[in-house]
Design a protein around this motif. Structure first.
Motif, mmCIF file in Angstrom:
data_model
loop_
_atom_site.group_PDB
_atom_site.id
_atom_site.type_symbol
_atom_site.label_atom_id
_atom_site.label_comp_id
_atom_site.label_asym_id
_atom_site.label_seq_id
_atom_site.Cartn_x
_atom_site.Cartn_y
_atom_site.Cartn_z
ATOM 1 N N GLU A 127 0.818 -1.193 0.000
ATOM 2 C CA GLU A 127 0.000 0.000 0.000
ATOM 3 C C GLU A 127 0.856 1.248 0.000
ATOM 4 N N PRO A 128 0.351 2.368 -0.475
ATOM 5 C CA PRO A 128 1.100 3.610 -0.420
ATOM 6 C C PRO A 128 1.269 4.053 1.012
ATOM 7 N N ASP A 129 2.197 4.975 1.224
ATOM 8 C CA ASP A 129 2.517 5.415 2.565
ATOM 9 C C ASP A 129 1.424 6.276 3.188
ATOM 10 N N SER A 130 0.465 6.742 2.439
ATOM 11 C CA SER A 130 -0.662 7.496 2.983
ATOM 12 C C SER A 130 -1.926 7.067 2.260
ATOM 13 N N ALA A 131 -3.073 7.190 2.928
ATOM 14 C CA ALA A 131 -4.332 6.752 2.341
ATOM 15 C C ALA A 131 -4.653 7.584 1.101
ATOM 16 N N PRO A 132 -5.139 6.949 0.030
ATOM 17 C CA PRO A 132 -5.422 7.683 -1.193
ATOM 18 C C PRO A 132 -6.598 8.626 -1.033
ATOM 19 N N SER A 133 -6.488 9.813 -1.603
ATOM 20 C CA SER A 133 -7.588 10.768 -1.610
ATOM 21 C C SER A 133 -8.038 10.961 -3.046
ATOM 22 N N ALA A 134 -9.202 11.611 -3.201
ATOM 23 C CA ALA A 134 -9.715 11.842 -4.555
ATOM 24 C C ALA A 134 -8.728 12.666 -5.368
ATOM 25 N N SER A 176 -5.356 12.917 -4.966
ATOM 26 C CA SER A 176 -4.172 12.136 -5.329
ATOM 27 C C SER A 176 -4.506 11.100 -6.396
ATOM 28 N N MET A 177 -5.740 10.582 -6.369
ATOM 29 C CA MET A 177 -6.173 9.610 -7.363
ATOM 30 C C MET A 177 -6.139 10.217 -8.766
ATOM 31 N N TRP A 178 -6.697 11.419 -8.906
ATOM 32 C CA TRP A 178 -6.741 12.056 -10.219
ATOM 33 C C TRP A 178 -5.362 12.516 -10.670
ATOM 34 N N LEU A 208 6.020 15.185 -6.261
ATOM 35 C CA LEU A 208 5.165 15.818 -5.262
ATOM 36 C C LEU A 208 3.788 15.166 -5.136
ATOM 37 N N ARG A 209 3.278 14.587 -6.213
ATOM 38 C CA ARG A 209 1.888 14.134 -6.225
ATOM 39 C C ARG A 209 1.702 12.627 -6.141
ATOM 40 N N LEU A 210 2.738 11.845 -6.387
ATOM 41 C CA LEU A 210 2.605 10.398 -6.295
ATOM 42 C C LEU A 210 3.087 9.909 -4.938
ATOM 43 N N ALA A 211 2.342 8.989 -4.335
ATOM 44 C CA ALA A 211 2.755 8.400 -3.068
ATOM 45 C C ALA A 211 3.706 7.237 -3.327
ATOM 46 N N GLU A 212 4.667 7.063 -2.430
ATOM 47 C CA GLU A 212 5.606 5.957 -2.565
ATOM 48 C C GLU A 212 4.923 4.662 -2.151
ATOM 49 N N SER A 213 5.239 3.580 -2.832
ATOM 50 C CA SER A 213 4.723 2.264 -2.471
ATOM 51 C C SER A 213 5.730 1.218 -2.885
#
Length: 500
Positions: free
Chosen positions: A5-12, A14-16, A190-195
């Motif tokens: 999973e990414p290091d933070s919960a996905p938000s709308a 970050s999804m877009w 800046l916008r992609l979460a690490e996983s």
């Protein structure tokens, strides 16, 4: 928190952002498969070079892309997908600038090979990053948008390449990647979460054996017509390549965690769809490589006109694929794929039959349309056939293997069909080009027919969902774990090649 999973919960939001960033990056990498084809005559005129040099401007990209694709996905799983995505983006962007500034055909080929390395790291991670950023309930829609964007890149490749070549310069088919890549770098950071992926495997020996073997075979096929098939270097290259590929198969049969487990080929469905995919791309890529030059060098079309005239072939999947998908849901994927390959072969045979030094576009159009419909019928159910041929937890590696084999098919197709072209004709005159083109495209049609028969080997009922395709003795927990790994830990369908 799971490493899948990414290091933070996905938000709308970050999804877009993830959808935009991964779609644009995938568009760039997919575009470079065919964008060069309509620029080949201009490249030859500016930088010189023989047929084998032109082959390498395409094959250097597809070959490095193919053999490193699965390794690139594993690197991202092991060291961080965002981190490796940025590395791949930097390599791809830098190599694009180097290709644009290449002072010689050799420098261009080297830059294209490095581009393929960047794409091999970049492309598989676009889907895993998107998967990590999007809730499961919304992945279908997001994957559909992502796949459509990458499909558009493939369809528009010859047209974009032709338009830039004619109205600006062929250098801009490479320069266009640079501002896009530079814009994506800070956005991705800046916008992609690490996983990360669980159980990521780095199969260095397997990668070296496969890479060396495929390079040896393709190099021998490319150099054979120019140097002679009895030339010591050509024979050594072909022999060494065959030995290394045999070594790869033997190693992968015994290794604990191979890049491509040979046990997957025990499945009749997996073997059938992969043989069909390989043969389809051999015939299709080799034909496009020669036909795009035929339209310009023999028939006198401008690069833009040639790109537009290829759209009934390369763009047809955008129109027919939805219908093909509905058909495959109703009657199964096997008959749809087989019918598509037979139509693709019929289209190639038509194009070979009508090829003359002054053929009209009207005479070629039925062949282009047949090829386009056939391509669409093949691509729509192909990904599902791959997925349903293996256990859920094997879907990631199965998808990567299928896409790698397609890219290998593209490189082999250009090498094989160019060898036939060189043996029967050449660039000396329009008639000489036609004399080489016709038997080469006929050979491509025959190879695609073999692919159609390979598709008929696939079990009749294959095409169930991934969960239903699990072996009967797989427990619910094992099936669920497999679905989780396939959907969140590794790419499940590298759609850029599934939408070509």
């Amino acid at each position: 928190m799971s490493k899948n999973e990414p290091d933070s919960a996905p938000s709308a939001r970050s999804m877009w952002w993830a959808l935009v960033i991964t779609s644009v990056a995938g568009f760039m990498a997919a575009l470079d498969n065919l964008v060069v084809t309509t620029a080949l005559p201009s490249i030859r005129e500016d930088l010189g070079g023989a047929l084998d040099d032109l082959e390498w401007t395409v094959s250097a990209y597809t070959l490095t892309f193919a053999v490193l694709l699965m390794f690139g996905a594993a690197l991202g799983d092991r060291f961080g997908r965002r981190r490796l995505f940025l590395v791949g983006l930097i390599v791809f962007t830098g190599a694009s600038a180097a290709a644009a500034m290449a002072p010689s055909i050799g420098a261009l080929i080297a830059a294209r090979a490095v581009q393929g390395v960047g794409a091999a790291v970049l492309m598989p991670l676009t889907l895993t990053l998107l998967t990590a950023a999007v809730p499961a309930a919304k992945r279908g829609m997001m994957f559909g948008i992502w796949g459509a964007v990458n499909g558009l890149a493939v369809a528009a490749g010859p047209l974009i390449g032709g338009s830039l070549t004619e109205h600006v310069s062929y250098h801009w088919i490479f320069w266009i990647n640079v501002p896009i890549g530079l814009a994506l770098l800070p956005l991705a950071r800046l916008r992609l979460a690490e996983s990360h992926g669980a159980g990521a495997r780095l199969d260095v020996p397997g990668t070296l054996l496969a890479s060396g073997g495929l390079f040896g075979i393709v190099y021998g096929l490319v150099r054979g017509p120019a140097d002679g098939w009895t030339d010591p270097l050509v024979l050594t290259s072909l022999f060494t390549g065959a030995v290394l590929i045999a070594g790869f198969v033997l190693y992968s049969s015994r290794a604990a965690a191979p890049m491509l487990p040979m046990r997957l080929f025990r499945s009749r469905g997996f073997s059938g769809i992969n043989a069909a995919s390989l043969l389809m791309f051999v015939g299709m890529f080799g034909s496009i490589f020669l036909l795009s030059q035929y339209m310009q060098g023999v028939l006198g079309y401008s690069p833009t006109e040639a790109g537009l005239r290829m759209l009934p072939w390369t763009g047809m999947p955008m129109l027919v694929a939805p219908v093909a998908g509905i058909l495959s849901d109703r009657i199964g994927g096997r008959p749809v794929v087989a019918a598509g390959l037979f139509l693709q072969a019929a289209g190639l045979a038509w194009l070979a039959a009508v090829a003359t030094a002054d053929a009209s576009y009207a005479s070629q159009l039925p062949g282009l349309v047949l090829s386009g419909i056939g391509m669409a019928l093949y691509f729509a159910p192909a990904a599902n056939l791959v997925m349903s041929s293996v256990l859920p937890h094997e879907q990631g590696v199965a998808s990567g293997a299928n896409n790698a084999l397609r890219e290998v098919g593209g490189a082999l197709g250009i090498a094989i069909m160019s060898s036939i072209f060189s043996a029967q004709g050449g660039y000396e005159s329009a008639q000489s080009f036609v004399d080489g083109l016709r038997p080469a495209v006929v050979a491509g049609a025959l190879l695609v027919v073999l692919g159609a028969f390979a598709a008929l080997v696939i079990p009749a009922r294959q095409g169930l969902t991934a969960r239903d395709s699990a072996e009967p003795d797989a427990s619910p927990e094992e099936a669920e774990a497999g679905v989780t790994e396939a959907s969140a830990g590794r790419p499940t369908a590298l759609e850029p090649t599934a939408t070509r």
